[in-house]
Design a protein around this motif. Structure first.
Motif, PDB file in Angstrom:
ATOM      1  N   UNK A  22       0.838  -1.205   0.000  1.00  0.00           N
ATOM      2  CA  UNK A  22       0.000   0.000   0.000  1.00  0.00           C
ATOM      3  C   UNK A  22       0.871   1.253   0.000  1.00  0.00           C
ATOM      4  N   UNK A  23       1.958   1.222   0.763  1.00  0.00           N
ATOM      5  CA  UNK A  23       2.867   2.370   0.808  1.00  0.00           C
ATOM      6  C   UNK A  23       3.447   2.645  -0.572  1.00  0.00           C
ATOM      7  N   UNK A  34       8.536  11.343   1.336  1.00  0.00           N
ATOM      8  CA  UNK A  34       9.713  11.210   0.486  1.00  0.00           C
ATOM      9  C   UNK A  34      10.716  10.231   1.085  1.00  0.00           C
ATOM     10  N   UNK A  35      11.231   9.351   0.242  1.00  0.00           N
ATOM     11  CA  UNK A  35      12.232   8.370   0.654  1.00  0.00           C
ATOM     12  C   UNK A  35      13.616   8.829   0.255  1.00  0.00           C
ATOM     13  N   UNK A  36      14.592   8.389   1.006  1.00  0.00           N
ATOM     14  CA  UNK A  36      15.992   8.622   0.656  1.00  0.00           C
ATOM     15  C   UNK A  36      16.652   7.253   0.533  1.00  0.00           C
ATOM     16  N   UNK A  37      17.164   6.946  -0.644  1.00  0.00           N
ATOM     17  CA  UNK A  37      17.796   5.648  -0.880  1.00  0.00           C
ATOM     18  C   UNK A  37      19.280   5.744  -0.556  1.00  0.00           C
ATOM     19  N   UNK A  44      15.376   5.163   3.696  1.00  0.00           N
ATOM     20  CA  UNK A  44      15.095   5.841   4.960  1.00  0.00           C
ATOM     21  C   UNK A  44      14.118   6.973   4.701  1.00  0.00           C
ATOM     22  N   UNK A  45      13.383   7.325   5.748  1.00  0.00           N
ATOM     23  CA  UNK A  45      12.473   8.464   5.696  1.00  0.00           C
ATOM     24  C   UNK A  45      12.873   9.401   6.825  1.00  0.00           C
ATOM     25  N   UNK A  46      13.041  10.645   6.510  1.00  0.00           N
ATOM     26  CA  UNK A  46      13.373  11.650   7.511  1.00  0.00           C
ATOM     27  C   UNK A  46      12.179  11.842   8.439  1.00  0.00           C
ATOM     28  N   UNK A  47      12.438  11.939   9.731  1.00  0.00           N
ATOM     29  CA  UNK A  47      11.375  12.196  10.714  1.00  0.00           C
ATOM     30  C   UNK A  47      10.638  13.484  10.344  1.00  0.00           C
ATOM     31  N   UNK A  48      11.375  14.504   9.920  1.00  0.00           N
ATOM     32  CA  UNK A  48      10.751  15.781   9.561  1.00  0.00           C
ATOM     33  C   UNK A  48       9.817  15.620   8.363  1.00  0.00           C
ATOM     34  N   UNK A  49      10.234  14.837   7.351  1.00  0.00           N
ATOM     35  CA  UNK A  49       9.376  14.617   6.185  1.00  0.00           C
ATOM     36  C   UNK A  49       8.135  13.816   6.559  1.00  0.00           C
ATOM     37  N   UNK A  50       8.304  12.825   7.426  1.00  0.00           N
ATOM     38  CA  UNK A  50       7.159  12.024   7.850  1.00  0.00           C
ATOM     39  C   UNK A  50       6.171  12.886   8.632  1.00  0.00           C
ATOM     40  N   UNK A  51       6.667  13.723   9.536  1.00  0.00           N
ATOM     41  CA  UNK A  51       5.789  14.598  10.317  1.00  0.00           C
ATOM     42  C   UNK A  51       5.056  15.586   9.413  1.00  0.00           C
TER      43      UNK A  51
END
Length: 62
Positions: A22-23, A34-37, A44-51
């Motif tokens: 689903x993601x 946004x993902x960072x490869x 990885x996903x930045x905590x700031x981007x997830x928030x």
């Protein structure tokens, strides 16, 4: 300056209570955080981007 907190994809999926499939469907539509490869292929996903993504989701739901 402190490095930003980077979350592993399983941590993100557990927090947002979503399956990996689903993601990635949301990601294909441009609706996921946004993902960072990394060079080793992990993501990885930045905590700031997830928030920030959570905030946008709340705004759209209102």
């Amino acid at each position: 300056m402190a490095r930003p907190q980077m979350l592993k994809l399983p941590e993100v999926l557990a927090e947002i209570k979503m399956s990996r499939a689903a993601f990635y469907r949301m990601r294909a539509r441009g609706q996921a955080p946004r993902l960072r490869k990394l060079p080793n292929g992990q993501v990885r996903v930045s905590r700031a981007h997830l928030d920030a993504w959570w905030e946008r989701c709340e705004q759209h739901a209102a």
